[in-house]
Design an enzyme around this catalytic site. Structure first.
Site, mmCIF file in Angstrom:
data_model
loop_
_atom_site.group_PDB
_atom_site.id
_atom_site.type_symbol
_atom_site.label_atom_id
_atom_site.label_comp_id
_atom_site.label_asym_id
_atom_site.label_seq_id
_atom_site.Cartn_x
_atom_site.Cartn_y
_atom_site.Cartn_z
ATOM 1 N N GLY A 10 0.819 -1.207 0.000
ATOM 2 C CA GLY A 10 0.000 0.000 0.000
ATOM 3 C C GLY A 10 0.857 1.262 0.000
ATOM 4 O O GLY A 10 2.092 1.194 0.083
ATOM 5 N N TYR A 124 -17.284 2.808 4.294
ATOM 6 C CA TYR A 124 -15.846 2.718 4.588
ATOM 7 C C TYR A 124 -15.560 3.348 5.948
ATOM 8 O O TYR A 124 -14.904 2.755 6.806
ATOM 9 C CB TYR A 124 -15.043 3.437 3.491
HETATM 10 N N1 LIG Z 1 -5.610 6.827 1.378
HETATM 11 C C1 LIG Z 1 -6.065 7.792 2.145
HETATM 12 O O1 LIG Z 1 -6.337 8.918 1.682
HETATM 13 C C2 LIG Z 1 -6.263 7.567 3.616
HETATM 14 C C3 LIG Z 1 -6.791 8.588 4.397
HETATM 15 C C4 LIG Z 1 -6.959 8.385 5.772
HETATM 16 C C5 LIG Z 1 -6.600 7.175 6.330
HETATM 17 N N2 LIG Z 1 -6.109 6.175 5.547
HETATM 18 C C6 LIG Z 1 -5.751 4.901 6.169
HETATM 19 O O2 LIG Z 1 -4.343 4.753 6.053
HETATM 20 C C7 LIG Z 1 -4.012 3.357 5.951
HETATM 21 C C8 LIG Z 1 -3.104 3.143 4.757
HETATM 22 O O3 LIG Z 1 -3.802 3.581 3.591
HETATM 23 P P1 LIG Z 1 -3.155 3.459 2.134
HETATM 24 O O4 LIG Z 1 -3.655 4.604 1.335
HETATM 25 O O5 LIG Z 1 -1.691 3.195 2.271
HETATM 26 O O6 LIG Z 1 -3.898 2.136 1.626
HETATM 27 P P2 LIG Z 1 -3.690 1.374 0.244
HETATM 28 O O7 LIG Z 1 -2.640 2.005 -0.573
HETATM 29 O O8 LIG Z 1 -5.047 1.149 -0.335
HETATM 30 O O9 LIG Z 1 -3.102 -0.024 0.754
HETATM 31 C C9 LIG Z 1 -3.893 -0.920 1.461
HETATM 32 C C10 LIG Z 1 -3.140 -2.212 1.634
HETATM 33 O O10 LIG Z 1 -4.077 -3.161 2.178
HETATM 34 C C11 LIG Z 1 -3.941 -4.374 1.453
HETATM 35 N N3 LIG Z 1 -5.187 -5.126 1.505
HETATM 36 C C12 LIG Z 1 -6.423 -4.752 1.105
HETATM 37 N N4 LIG Z 1 -7.299 -5.757 1.305
HETATM 38 C C13 LIG Z 1 -6.590 -6.777 1.845
HETATM 39 C C14 LIG Z 1 -6.916 -8.093 2.292
HETATM 40 N N5 LIG Z 1 -8.165 -8.580 2.190
HETATM 41 N N6 LIG Z 1 -5.954 -8.865 2.819
HETATM 42 C C15 LIG Z 1 -4.673 -8.422 2.906
HETATM 43 N N7 LIG Z 1 -4.292 -7.185 2.501
HETATM 44 C C16 LIG Z 1 -5.243 -6.385 1.974
HETATM 45 C C17 LIG Z 1 -3.610 -3.935 0.059
HETATM 46 O O11 LIG Z 1 -3.072 -5.024 -0.652
HETATM 47 P P3 LIG Z 1 -3.203 -5.064 -2.265
HETATM 48 O O12 LIG Z 1 -2.413 -3.916 -2.769
HETATM 49 O O13 LIG Z 1 -2.644 -6.388 -2.605
HETATM 50 O O14 LIG Z 1 -4.689 -4.926 -2.549
HETATM 51 C C18 LIG Z 1 -2.594 -2.826 0.347
HETATM 52 O O15 LIG Z 1 -1.325 -3.391 0.623
HETATM 53 C C19 LIG Z 1 -5.346 2.624 5.908
HETATM 54 O O16 LIG Z 1 -5.659 2.178 7.203
HETATM 55 C C20 LIG Z 1 -6.341 3.682 5.500
HETATM 56 O O17 LIG Z 1 -7.646 3.399 5.958
HETATM 57 C C21 LIG Z 1 -5.916 6.344 4.206
#
Ligand SMILES: NC(=O)c1ccc[n+]([C@@H]2O[C@H](COP(=O)([O-])OP(=O)(O)OC[C@H]3O[C@@H](n4cnc5c(N)ncnc54)[C@H](OP(=O)(O)O)[C@@H]3O)[C@@H](O)[C@H]2O)c1
Length: 289
Positions: A10, A124
């Site tokens: 991610g 979500y």
């Molecule tokens: N993005 C934002 O703007 C944002 C804002 C506020 C908070 N957050 C939080 O910050 C954290 C990191 O976000 P991010 O943007 O880095 O997320 P991301 O890029 O979407 O990465 C999510 C990760 O979770 C993995 N994943 C998803 N479903 C899975 C499953 N069933 N089993 C195992 N792995 C799984 C994905 O693997 P694959 O790549 O293989 O699918 C990926 O490695 C999260 O907790 C998110 O809720 C994000």
């Protein structure tokens, strides 16, 4: 120190993966070795690794798709997190879990503090709040870090979308009434590593929820302008004008909160840590990245 990282592919996880080894022995598990959609399989994996720290950067993050896949969002963002938290308690491990500004409804008007009551608007957001609650209820040592508006040079994020639009369309319209803390994934990862470098007992003694995001807030419009200003290929942009718009002009499947600016003072006070201003995050990501 044994650290288990979930979610290395991610935005945040990939930035953590190469920084965490400075702290100890790192075990990295990714789908399909681990599947958060099968929460009951996770405790056994944790018992095998016996980590001192569990760093969870996995989440179901597709805000719109979650509206049509609520069961999966809930299993990944809440039930799996609950299983991990219960096993962390059994093993005496510290769980570092990432949550979101979207737990708030966005009408407060001034930055949210950790004690403000959450009220998520979409599926979500509700699943992420359920994850926070599962951690708290499990009673394990935990740092639940609420971040916001994450971006990096990879993945699916606003920064990459704005760049693509600016190189495709002559006019961009960006919302001035949607406000948050833009957060560079590499700066968040650096700050988490600084946090975890502290004595484990200190972290355990200060278990709880913390806001940790880029300093200061911005609208999508302001963020867009900053991205375009720092675009290394600025001279190739097609966009001639960037116009202000309202969020209601961009209907989506999921409702999104309007103003989720986070007050990150608590983590400063307790651990002396914080991220630089959001503009610095954009600059570093685009110029130095
Ligand atoms: N993005 C934002 O703007 C944002 C804002 C506020 C908070 N957050 C939080 O910050 C954290 C990191 O976000 P991010 O943007 O880095 O997320 P991301 O890029 O979407 O990465 C999510 C990760 O979770 C993995 N994943 C998803 N479903 C899975 C499953 N069933 N089993 C195992 N792995 C799984 C994905 O693997 P694959 O790549 O293989 O699918 C990926 O490695 C999260 O907790 C998110 O809720 C994000």
């Amino acid at each position: 120190m044994r650290i288990l990282l979930f979610g290395k592919n991610g935005q945040l996880g990939s930035e953590l993966e190469h920084r965490l080894p400075s702290l100890g022995e790192v075990f990295v598990l990714e789908y399909p070795e681990i599947d958060f959609n099968r929460p009951d399989t996770l405790p056994e994996i944790l018992r095998r690794v016996r980590p001192d720290i569990i760093m969870n950067a996995v989440a179901y993050t597709n805000v719109d798709k979650a509206e049509s896949e609520p069961e999966i969002a809930r299993r990944v963002n809440a039930e799996a997190v609950g299983e991990i938290a219960c096993t962390a308690r059994e093993l005496g491990a510290l769980l570092v879990h990432i949550s979101t500004d979207y737990v708030f409804e966005g009408n407060k008007g001034i930055p949210y503090v950790e004690t403000d009551p959450p009220n998520p608007l979409g599926t979500y957001a509700a699943s992420k709040l359920a994850g926070e609650e599962a951690v708290r209820q499990a009673g394990c040592a935990h740092l639940t870090l609420r971040t916001a508006w994450l971006y990096s040079r990879r993945g699916d994020n606003f920064l990459l979308k704005v760049l693509k639009w600016a190189h495709t369309y002559p006019v961009l319209r960006l919302a001035t009434d949607q406000i948050g803390n833009p957060t560079a994934a590499h700066l968040l990862a650096e700050t988490i590593v600084q946090l975890l470098a502290r004595p484990l007992k200190d972290l355990v003694d200060h278990s709880g929820i913390y806001h940790l995001a880029g300093e200061g807030s911005a609208s999508r419009f302001e963020l867009g302008l900053e991205i375009l200003r720092n675009d290394p290929h600025r001279d190739e942009q097609v966009a001639q004008s960037i116009l202000p718009a309202t969020a209601s002009e961009f209907p989506a499947q999921a409702l999104r909160p309007l103003n989720t600016a986070l007050d990150c003072e608590k983590i400063h006070r307790v651990f002396g840590l914080g991220l630089p201003n959001w503009r610095e995050g954009v600059r570093q990501t685009l110029r130095d990245g």
